[in-house]
Write a protein that holds these residues in place. Structure first.
Motif, PDB file in Angstrom:
ATOM      1  N   LYS A   1       5.453   4.009  18.199  1.00 59.52           N
ATOM      2  CA  LYS A   1       6.411   5.102  18.293  1.00 59.52           C
ATOM      3  C   LYS A   1       6.689   5.654  16.905  1.00 59.52           C
ATOM      4  CE  LYS A   1       8.905   6.835  21.806  1.00 59.52           C
ATOM      5  NZ  LYS A   1       8.541   6.800  23.234  1.00 59.52           N
TER       6      LYS A   1
ATOM      7  N   PRO B   1       4.280  13.677  22.376  1.00 63.92           N
ATOM      8  CA  PRO B   1       5.645  14.211  22.415  1.00 63.92           C
ATOM      9  C   PRO B   1       6.667  13.169  22.866  1.00 63.92           C
ATOM     10  CG  PRO B   1       4.426  14.922  24.342  1.00 63.92           C
ATOM     11  CD  PRO B   1       3.475  14.116  23.516  1.00 63.92           C
ATOM     12  N   ASP B   2       7.886  13.355  22.490  1.00 64.98           N
ATOM     13  CA  ASP B   2       8.984  12.507  22.953  1.00 64.98           C
ATOM     14  C   ASP B   2      10.254  13.359  22.833  1.00 64.98           C
ATOM     15  OD1 ASP B   2       9.444   9.534  23.756  1.00 64.98           O
ATOM     16  OD2 ASP B   2      11.078   9.948  22.386  1.00 64.98           O
TER      17      ASP B   2
ATOM     18  N   PHE C   1      -1.770  13.357  21.058  1.00 63.35           N
ATOM     19  CA  PHE C   1      -1.932  13.760  22.461  1.00 63.35           C
ATOM     20  C   PHE C   1      -0.987  14.914  22.798  1.00 63.35           C
ATOM     21  CE2 PHE C   1      -3.228   9.277  22.492  1.00 63.35           C
ATOM     22  CZ  PHE C   1      -4.459   9.392  23.107  1.00 63.35           C
ATOM     23  N   CYS C   2      -1.324  15.562  23.933  1.00 61.44           N
ATOM     24  CA  CYS C   2      -0.428  16.570  24.526  1.00 61.44           C
ATOM     25  C   CYS C   2      -0.279  17.853  23.725  1.00 61.44           C
ATOM     26  CB  CYS C   2       0.943  15.978  24.842  1.00 61.44           C
ATOM     27  SG  CYS C   2       0.889  14.601  25.997  1.00 61.44           S
TER      28      CYS C   2
ATOM     29  N   VAL D   1       2.448   9.258  29.914  1.00 63.17           N
ATOM     30  CA  VAL D   1       1.383   8.663  29.102  1.00 63.17           C
ATOM     31  C   VAL D   1       0.140   8.413  29.974  1.00 63.17           C
ATOM     32  CG1 VAL D   1       2.142   6.235  29.210  1.00 63.17           C
ATOM     33  CG2 VAL D   1       1.017   7.077  27.171  1.00 63.17           C
TER      34      VAL D   1
HETATM   35  N1  PHE Z   1       7.189  10.093  25.306  1.00 60.56           N
HETATM   36  C1  PHE Z   1       6.159   9.408  26.028  1.00 60.56           C
HETATM   37  C2  PHE Z   1       6.699   8.076  26.560  1.00 60.56           C
HETATM   38  O1  PHE Z   1       7.761   7.609  26.186  1.00 60.56           O
HETATM   39  C3  PHE Z   1       5.054   9.084  25.123  1.00 60.56           C
HETATM   40  C4  PHE Z   1       3.772   9.786  25.281  1.00 60.56           C
HETATM   41  C5  PHE Z   1       2.802   9.443  24.408  1.00 60.56           C
HETATM   42  C6  PHE Z   1       3.499  10.692  26.265  1.00 60.56           C
HETATM   43  C7  PHE Z   1       1.557   9.979  24.499  1.00 60.56           C
HETATM   44  C8  PHE Z   1       2.268  11.247  26.369  1.00 60.56           C
HETATM   45  C9  PHE Z   1       1.306  10.886  25.460  1.00 60.56           C
HETATM   46  O2  PHE Z   1       6.059   7.463  27.386  1.00 60.56           O
END
Ligand code: PHE
Length: 346
Positions: free
Chosen positions: A75, A113-114, A133-134, A289
């Motif tokens: 993270k 993203p988060d 990613f994303c 994810v």
């Molecule tokens: N924010 C997402 C989660 O907590 C993390 C994530 C990472 C989403 C990579 C998509 C790709 O699960």
């Protein structure tokens, strides 16, 4: 509460351009490259951001393991001081600093993203590192992960509904969605479309405007938490389930997309003793994810990704079953499953 440090590595640096603390926690690469989003959020003290990064990255390890993904957990947290104004220029600097921090790990970790970041932000990070990613679809990524996270939570809710009432349809189920952010709002829409009876809340009073479209009843966040409903759906920031709140709860189960829902791990046992099913956050929230990795790492179609996200329903049903069978909490059953998968990794 103290715990053993079991992260592979944690990089903490002052961003060269932003001058803000950039924290990248790599919890585990045992199953593969560590993945986990980039949280851009305000903290009174950067150490709170570090604590968040440590817990959230460990959660990602468990999330990937239980979801059957060949990835580990990490993270990123950028701890923005409360007094700092995050304008467009500073945001750009932050993203470049995050990209450099991610790149410095040479592929041990990839971000996404988060809370506080978007697919556009991922595109900006993607200008300096491939380990992201994303990004938006037109930039070659799988785009916003929130719809898949919402869909995965819906799947988890179906398994619990089945367990409580013998049907996986959420029509007529009474739910309280606490938090109408990008995932919470989408989930509330899916639930409303299915005819669930919804209470909704958010710390931001402006979100109240959404209640009409959802046919929902607006309540204050603390009321939402302790409402007399079938299922409580934590969809805001973590830490809402405290020891103090457990005796006040009036729900039969808790299933939601928020990460780190428990203020302390022992709350899982307290919930169990009260006869409240708690589906671990890292199980219910894996849709985003799963979707991103299925499409971007395994080159699956959107349809295949959706099927994998919907399979969270079976994962939760299996965990509830295993918990009954072994006389443990669903949280213990989930962590045992994660541990087994980590132990058998080569
Ligand atoms: N924010 C997402 C989660 O907590 C993390 C994530 C990472 C989403 C990579 C998509 C790709 O699960």
């Amino acid at each position: 509460m103290s715990a053993e440090f079991d992260h592979e590595q944690v990089a903490i640096r002052t961003g060269l351009r932003s001058d803000l603390p950039v924290i990248v926690a790599v919890h585990s690469t045992k199953l593969g490259q560590a993945v986990g989003g980039c949280r851009l959020w305000r903290y009174a003290d950067w150490r709170d951001g570090l604590a968040d990064a440590l817990r959230l990255s460990a959660g990602m390890t468990a999330k990937c393991a239980v979801a059957g993904l060949a990835n580990g957990g990490g993270k990123t947290v950028v701890a923005v001081p409360e007094s700092t104004v995050l304008d467009v220029a500073l945001r750009r600097k932050v993203l470049e600093d995050v990209a450099d921090a991610v790149a410095s790990l040479n592929g041990a970790y990839a971000t996404g993203p988060d809370v506080g970041t978007t697919p556009q932000d991922m595109a900006a990070i993607g200008e300096r590192t491939a380990h992201v990613f994303c990004k938006p679809e037109e930039r070659g990524g799988s785009g916003d992960s929130s719809p898949a996270t919402a869909l995965g939570t819906l799947a988890a809710l179906r398994a619990v509904r089945q367990r409580l009432h013998g049907t996986s349809a959420l029509t007529g189920a009474r739910l309280s969605v606490v938090g109408l952010g990008s995932v919470g709002l989408r989930l509330a829409r899916l639930l409303a479309a299915e005819g669930a009876e919804l209470l909704v809340s958010d710390i931001d009073p402006a979100k109240r405007e959404r209640t009409g479209e959802l046919g929902a009843t607006w309540v204050a966040p603390d009321e939402g938490l302790t409402a007399d409903v079938d299922i409580l759906v934590p969809a805001a920031l973590g830490g809402t389930l405290t020891k103090q709140i457990v005796p006040e709860l009036r729900c039969a189960a808790i299933v939601g997309p928020a990460n780190n829902q428990l203020a302390t791990p022992d709350v899982a046992d307290l919930l169990h003793r009260r006869g409240i099913f708690w589906v671990p956050d890292y199980v219910a929230s894996a849709g985003g994810v799963i979707n991103a990795l299925t499409m971007e790492l395994h080159h699956g179609t959107a349809h295949e990704a959706r099927k994998r996200v919907e399979a969270i329903e079976h994962t939760v049903a299996d965990l509830l079953h295993a918990a009954d069978h072994q006389q443990v909490t669903p949280a213990q059953a989930a962590s045992q499953l994660a541990q087994r998968r980590l132990d058998t990794a080569t």
